[in-house]
Design a protein around this motif. Structure first.
Motif, PDB file in Angstrom:
ATOM      1  N   SER A  64       0.833  -1.205   0.000  1.00 22.75           N
ATOM      2  CA  SER A  64       0.000   0.000   0.000  1.00 22.75           C
ATOM      3  C   SER A  64       0.863   1.250   0.000  1.00 22.75           C
ATOM      4  O   SER A  64       0.541   2.252  -0.649  1.00 22.75           O
ATOM      5  CB  SER A  64      -0.925  -0.002   1.214  1.00 22.75           C
ATOM      6  OG  SER A  64      -0.174   0.004   2.419  1.00 22.75           O
ATOM      7  N   GLY A  65       1.979   1.219   0.729  1.00 21.99           N
ATOM      8  CA  GLY A  65       2.867   2.378   0.763  1.00 21.99           C
ATOM      9  C   GLY A  65       3.555   2.622  -0.551  1.00 21.99           C
ATOM     10  O   GLY A  65       4.001   3.748  -0.827  1.00 21.99           O
ATOM     11  N   SER A  75      -8.689   2.773  -7.488  1.00 22.42           N
ATOM     12  CA  SER A  75      -8.186   2.203  -8.734  1.00 22.42           C
ATOM     13  C   SER A  75      -6.873   1.451  -8.514  1.00 22.42           C
ATOM     14  O   SER A  75      -6.654   0.376  -9.083  1.00 22.42           O
ATOM     15  CB  SER A  75      -7.987   3.305  -9.779  1.00 22.42           C
ATOM     16  OG  SER A  75      -9.218   3.948 -10.063  1.00 22.42           O
ATOM     17  N   LEU A  76      -5.997   2.008  -7.680  1.00 21.56           N
ATOM     18  CA  LEU A  76      -4.742   1.321  -7.371  1.00 21.56           C
ATOM     19  C   LEU A  76      -5.008   0.011  -6.635  1.00 21.56           C
ATOM     20  O   LEU A  76      -4.334  -0.997  -6.887  1.00 21.56           O
ATOM     21  CB  LEU A  76      -3.836   2.219  -6.545  1.00 21.56           C
ATOM     22  CG  LEU A  76      -3.186   3.397  -7.268  1.00 21.56           C
ATOM     23  CD1 LEU A  76      -2.420   4.270  -6.284  1.00 21.56           C
ATOM     24  CD2 LEU A  76      -2.246   2.922  -8.374  1.00 21.56           C
ATOM     25  N   LEU A 130      -1.583   2.725 -13.442  1.00 16.97           N
ATOM     26  CA  LEU A 130      -0.602   3.785 -13.236  1.00 16.97           C
ATOM     27  C   LEU A 130      -0.436   4.688 -14.454  1.00 16.97           C
ATOM     28  O   LEU A 130      -0.473   5.912 -14.322  1.00 16.97           O
ATOM     29  CB  LEU A 130       0.739   3.184 -12.812  1.00 16.97           C
ATOM     30  CG  LEU A 130       0.858   2.856 -11.321  1.00 16.97           C
ATOM     31  CD1 LEU A 130       2.146   2.083 -11.045  1.00 16.97           C
ATOM     32  CD2 LEU A 130       0.828   4.114 -10.477  1.00 16.97           C
ATOM     33  N   PRO A 131      -0.234   4.127 -15.661  1.00 18.94           N
ATOM     34  CA  PRO A 131      -0.112   5.043 -16.804  1.00 18.94           C
ATOM     35  C   PRO A 131      -1.390   5.811 -17.100  1.00 18.94           C
ATOM     36  O   PRO A 131      -1.339   6.982 -17.486  1.00 18.94           O
ATOM     37  CB  PRO A 131       0.274   4.124 -17.974  1.00 18.94           C
ATOM     38  CG  PRO A 131      -0.124   2.761 -17.552  1.00 18.94           C
ATOM     39  CD  PRO A 131       0.036   2.731 -16.060  1.00 18.94           C
ATOM     40  N   LEU A 132      -2.564   5.177 -16.913  1.00 16.16           N
ATOM     41  CA  LEU A 132      -3.822   5.876 -17.177  1.00 16.16           C
ATOM     42  C   LEU A 132      -3.956   7.092 -16.263  1.00 16.16           C
ATOM     43  O   LEU A 132      -4.253   8.206 -16.721  1.00 16.16           O
ATOM     44  CB  LEU A 132      -4.992   4.924 -16.974  1.00 16.16           C
ATOM     45  CG  LEU A 132      -6.392   5.531 -17.124  1.00 16.16           C
ATOM     46  CD1 LEU A 132      -6.585   6.098 -18.526  1.00 16.16           C
ATOM     47  CD2 LEU A 132      -7.467   4.492 -16.818  1.00 16.16           C
ATOM     48  N   PHE A 133      -3.705   6.901 -14.974  1.00 18.97           N
ATOM     49  CA  PHE A 133      -3.824   8.025 -14.051  1.00 18.97           C
ATOM     50  C   PHE A 133      -2.633   8.970 -14.159  1.00 18.97           C
ATOM     51  O   PHE A 133      -2.755  10.149 -13.834  1.00 18.97           O
ATOM     52  CB  PHE A 133      -3.994   7.519 -12.619  1.00 18.97           C
ATOM     53  CG  PHE A 133      -5.413   7.164 -12.288  1.00 18.97           C
ATOM     54  CD1 PHE A 133      -6.282   8.128 -11.815  1.00 18.97           C
ATOM     55  CD2 PHE A 133      -5.885   5.882 -12.486  1.00 18.97           C
ATOM     56  CE1 PHE A 133      -7.604   7.813 -11.525  1.00 18.97           C
ATOM     57  CE2 PHE A 133      -7.201   5.548 -12.205  1.00 18.97           C
ATOM     58  CZ  PHE A 133      -8.073   6.520 -11.724  1.00 18.97           C
ATOM     59  N   GLY A 134      -1.495   8.462 -14.609  1.00 21.53           N
ATOM     60  CA  GLY A 134      -0.374   9.357 -14.863  1.00 21.53           C
ATOM     61  C   GLY A 134      -0.698  10.350 -15.953  1.00 21.53           C
ATOM     62  O   GLY A 134      -0.492  11.566 -15.800  1.00 21.53           O
TER      63      GLY A 134
END
Length: 301
Positions: free
Chosen positions: A98-99, A252-253, A268-272
């Motif tokens: 999680s971290g 989402s993660l 990760l890339p979508l939200f990036g």
């Protein structure tokens, strides 16, 4: 002339070579060189939807490139899990995974650069993500990344002490027994409640610090203090929208981590990409005039 992918190691080597030319000068001038204090805007849920839509467009256009680039993230996450299982650190398994989300803004720096390049009509292949190494603000990006890394370590230390105070100090006999104790004993419930509460504090701090700071540093060499202050101003000015964004990212993660962390190569890339477009809506572009508010507001920048 047709473009070729080239050797991945050569791309990285070229990026590091460019970075070495900039780290010295930028490390000595982390305050930036623009003398600019960016203005921020009000953002709404509509802006989040637009950012996600444009982020999905970037992802669709660069899918093969960014998935290759982001396969590293599940690998790192699985390595952390293996480390926990093989070093009697089972209580730190969940805090480690999680971290790892606290480091998401660092991992997405290359994604922000790809969105910036696509927006401006520049080449945007996976190798172009490493061009951020030669950015004038690269030293500032490294320092800001170091701050997030320090918060990640602090979270692990806090999680370790929470476990010791509730279920420790003897290590669990097995992962299964540990999970059973967490779910069925008062000590396990106390650990969960304390862990979630403390984790929320860390996540909120990272969200406020990094919401737009990394994209801002990639876009303009404003320096670490201005980038962080601007990100915090955006969060203070738009608390509900930023909270909704943070919740959406967290859920989402979590969903992306379920299938052996492999979903992170997409999440990760979508939200990036979407974060870059949210930054564009939250921070006024140089030379632009911010739109006047429709009504007086008690919120301040």
């Amino acid at each position: 002339m047709a473009r070729t992918i080239g050797n991945p190691l050569s791309w990285i080597a070229q990026g590091l070579a460019g970075a070495s030319q900039h780290v010295g000068s930028t490390a000595a001038a982390l305050g930036g060189d623009t003398g600019e204090v960016p203005q921020v805007r009000d953002i709404t849920l509509d802006d989040i939807r637009d950012a996600l839509r444009h982020g999905a467009e970037d992802f669709a256009a660069l899918r093969s490139d960014v998935i290759f680039y982001c396969l590293l993230y599940p690998f790192i996450g699985l390595t952390l899990a293996w480390f926990a299982f093989n070093n009697d650190l089972i209580p730190l398994l969940f805090p480690l995974i999680s971290g790892f989300a606290l480091l998401g803004p660092i991992a997405a720096v290359g994604i922000y650069e790809l969105s910036r390049r696509r927006e401006t009509g520049l080449s945007a292949g996976w190798g172009d993500a490493f061009s951020v190494f030669s950015a004038p603000s690269f030293g500032a990006i490294v320092v800001l990344g170091g701050y997030l890394l320090a918060l990640f370590v602090a979270w692990l230390v806090a999680a370790h002490w929470i476990w010791r105070l509730t279920m420790g100090p003897e290590p669990p006999t097995s992962p299964g027994q540990f999970a059973l104790d967490v779910l069925t004993t008062p000590a396990g419930w106390a650990m969960v409640v304390l862990g979630v509460g403390v984790g929320f504090v860390f996540a909120t701090a990272v969200l406020a610090i990094s919401l737009v700071s990394f994209p801002l540093l990639i876009d303009r060499n404003v320096g670490v203090p201005v980038a962080v202050a601007t990100s915090i101003r955006v969060a203070r000015r738009n608390p509900r929208t930023v909270a909704a964004w943070g919740l959406l990212v967290a859920v989402s993660l979590a969903l992306g981590a379920i299938p052996a962390l492999l979903g992170l190569a997409i999440v990760l890339p979508l939200f990036g990409h979407a974060t870059w477009h949210l930054y564009r809506r939250a921070v006024v572009a140089p030379g632009a005039t911010p739109a006047a508010p429709a009504a007086p507001s008690l919120q301040t920048a």
